[in-house]
Design an enzyme around this catalytic site. Structure first.
Site, PDB file in Angstrom:
ATOM      1  N   HIS A 118      15.173  19.068  21.272  1.00 27.07           N
ATOM      2  CA  HIS A 118      15.017  17.692  21.759  1.00 27.07           C
ATOM      3  C   HIS A 118      13.569  17.253  21.894  1.00 27.07           C
ATOM      4  CE1 HIS A 118      19.368  17.964  23.582  1.00 27.07           C
ATOM      5  NE2 HIS A 118      19.355  17.799  22.271  1.00 27.07           N
ATOM      6  N   CYS A 130       5.713   2.974  12.867  1.00 23.84           N
ATOM      7  CA  CYS A 130       4.809   2.222  11.974  1.00 23.84           C
ATOM      8  C   CYS A 130       4.385   3.005  10.726  1.00 23.84           C
ATOM      9  CB  CYS A 130       3.570   1.754  12.740  1.00 23.84           C
ATOM     10  SG  CYS A 130       2.408   3.083  13.133  1.00 23.84           S
ATOM     11  N   SER A 192      24.891  22.263  30.773  1.00 24.67           N
ATOM     12  CA  SER A 192      26.230  21.741  31.083  1.00 24.67           C
ATOM     13  C   SER A 192      27.115  21.780  29.843  1.00 24.67           C
ATOM     14  CB  SER A 192      26.132  20.316  31.637  1.00 24.67           C
ATOM     15  OG  SER A 192      25.394  19.509  30.753  1.00 24.67           O
ATOM     16  N   ASN A 216      25.484  30.442  34.442  1.00 26.01           N
ATOM     17  CA  ASN A 216      25.455  29.124  35.097  1.00 26.01           C
ATOM     18  C   ASN A 216      26.159  29.257  36.439  1.00 26.01           C
ATOM     19  OD1 ASN A 216      25.852  26.330  35.762  1.00 26.01           O
ATOM     20  ND2 ASN A 216      25.678  25.824  33.583  1.00 26.01           N
ATOM     21  N   GLU A 218      27.651  27.011  37.936  1.00 23.92           N
ATOM     22  CA  GLU A 218      28.822  26.116  37.907  1.00 23.92           C
ATOM     23  C   GLU A 218      29.606  26.325  36.617  1.00 23.92           C
ATOM     24  OE1 GLU A 218      29.359  24.053  40.455  1.00 23.92           O
ATOM     25  OE2 GLU A 218      27.433  24.468  41.442  1.00 23.92           O
TER      26      GLU A 218
END
Ligand code: BJW
Length: 247
Positions: A118, A130, A192, A216, A218
């Site tokens: 990313h 440009c 996630s 993780n 979670e």
């Protein structure tokens, strides 16, 4: 934790290992995640600001958010999770880290064979595209001198050179990440696991025969399909695995 021993046993002797990282790996460094409680900045959801539409609507607001994040990242340092991953890539030539993070903390930890999907929060590019060269440039000033930085080629608006929702990733990075799914062990840490194409890498690795694991605290949509889950923070689990690998 017995699961740590199981993952360490899989990693020991594996020649090809890929670790996909997300914002949770940098949480212990003080960098906010996107979707947790700390993903809220003022009244805005982080994921609503990481879009071309948000920038088109209000570039100053989006730059203010990036300025705030750049300040937090500049004040942070790699944590034990970054350090262990960097050590693994330096030790074993077939071990890769694929990251969705733009904070460059893996770079600062001196990770080898790092694939950044990313982009980097420390790079800027022309909002209008440009065509001036270089297409993207590094600017590590904190704070930036202007509320909305300008393109040095056309003087139009500059933007963070990161990948927003709906934008294409660099095909070379995607190809490198896909190649890295040809591995014996694939670990997703601190993500996630909902943003594509990164989230699809785990399934790609699995379908190519990799043993898959998730680190993780979670549960995520990937949890039910991985071979092993470690429900604990990456900065705790990865050093514990490393201790078993080197002892
Ligand atoms: C801990 C912890 C601790 C806490 N230890 N863990 C296929 C299906 C469906 C949709 C799509 C699809 N293909 C493409 C799309 C559309 C879209 C997408 O995926 N949308 C989903 C939301 C459904 N994808 C895109 O638009 C991508 N472009 C693309 O594919 O182009 C072609 C195309 C476009 C449109 C349609 C179809 C094709 C681009 C995605 C770019 C994402 N950009 C961002 C911003 C980057 C710049 C910036 O940082 O400012 O990337 S959004 C944000 O999400 C950021 C992150 O890298 C990314 C992932 O988040 P991450 O890292 O997982 O963080 P969190 O906060 O979500 O999770 C943190 C986790 O850590 C949590 O689980 C915690 O529990 C855990 N944690 N502490 C370990 N100590």
């Amino acid at each position: 934790m017995e699961q740590i021993g199981r993952l360490a046993a899989r990693l020991r002797g594996a020649s090809r290992v890929t670790v996909l990282t997300g914002a949770g790996v940098s949480a212990a460094s003080g960098v906010p995640t996107f979707r947790g409680a700390d993903g809220l900045w003022r009244q805005y959801r982080a994921t609503d600001l990481a879009t071309p539409d948000a920038f088109a609507r209000d570039p100053a607001l989006v730059w203010e958010w990036y300025g705030w994040r750049r300040e937090k990242i500049a004040a942070s340092r790699p944590n034990p999770a970054h350090d262990v991953l960097a050590a693994w890539t330096r030790r074993a030539p077939g071990w890769h880290v694929v990251t969705q993070n733009v904070d460059d903390l893996h770079v600062r930890a001196e990770t080898d064979r790092l694939i950044r999907l990313h982009g980097s929060i420390w790079e800027l590019s022309c909002w209008a595209g440009c065509g001036g060269r270089p297409k993207r440039w590094r600017d590590e000033r904190v704070p930036l001198p202007e509320a909305v930085p300008r393109c040095p080629h056309c003087c139009g608006l500059a933007r963070p050179a990161v990948v927003w929702f709906g934008e294409s990733l660099d095909p070379a990075d995607v190809a490198a990440a896909e190649r890295a799914t040809a591995c014996e062990v694939f670990v997703a840490a601190g993500t996630s696991a909902i943003v594509h194409p990164a989230a699809g890498l785990l399934e790609a690795a699995r379908s190519r025969g990799a043993f898959t694991a998730e680190v993780n605290p979670e549960a995520t949509p990937a949890s039910s399909s991985v071979d092993l889950t470690l429900r604990a923070p990456a900065e705790q689990v990865l050093p514990e695995i490393e201790l078993r690998l080197i002892s």
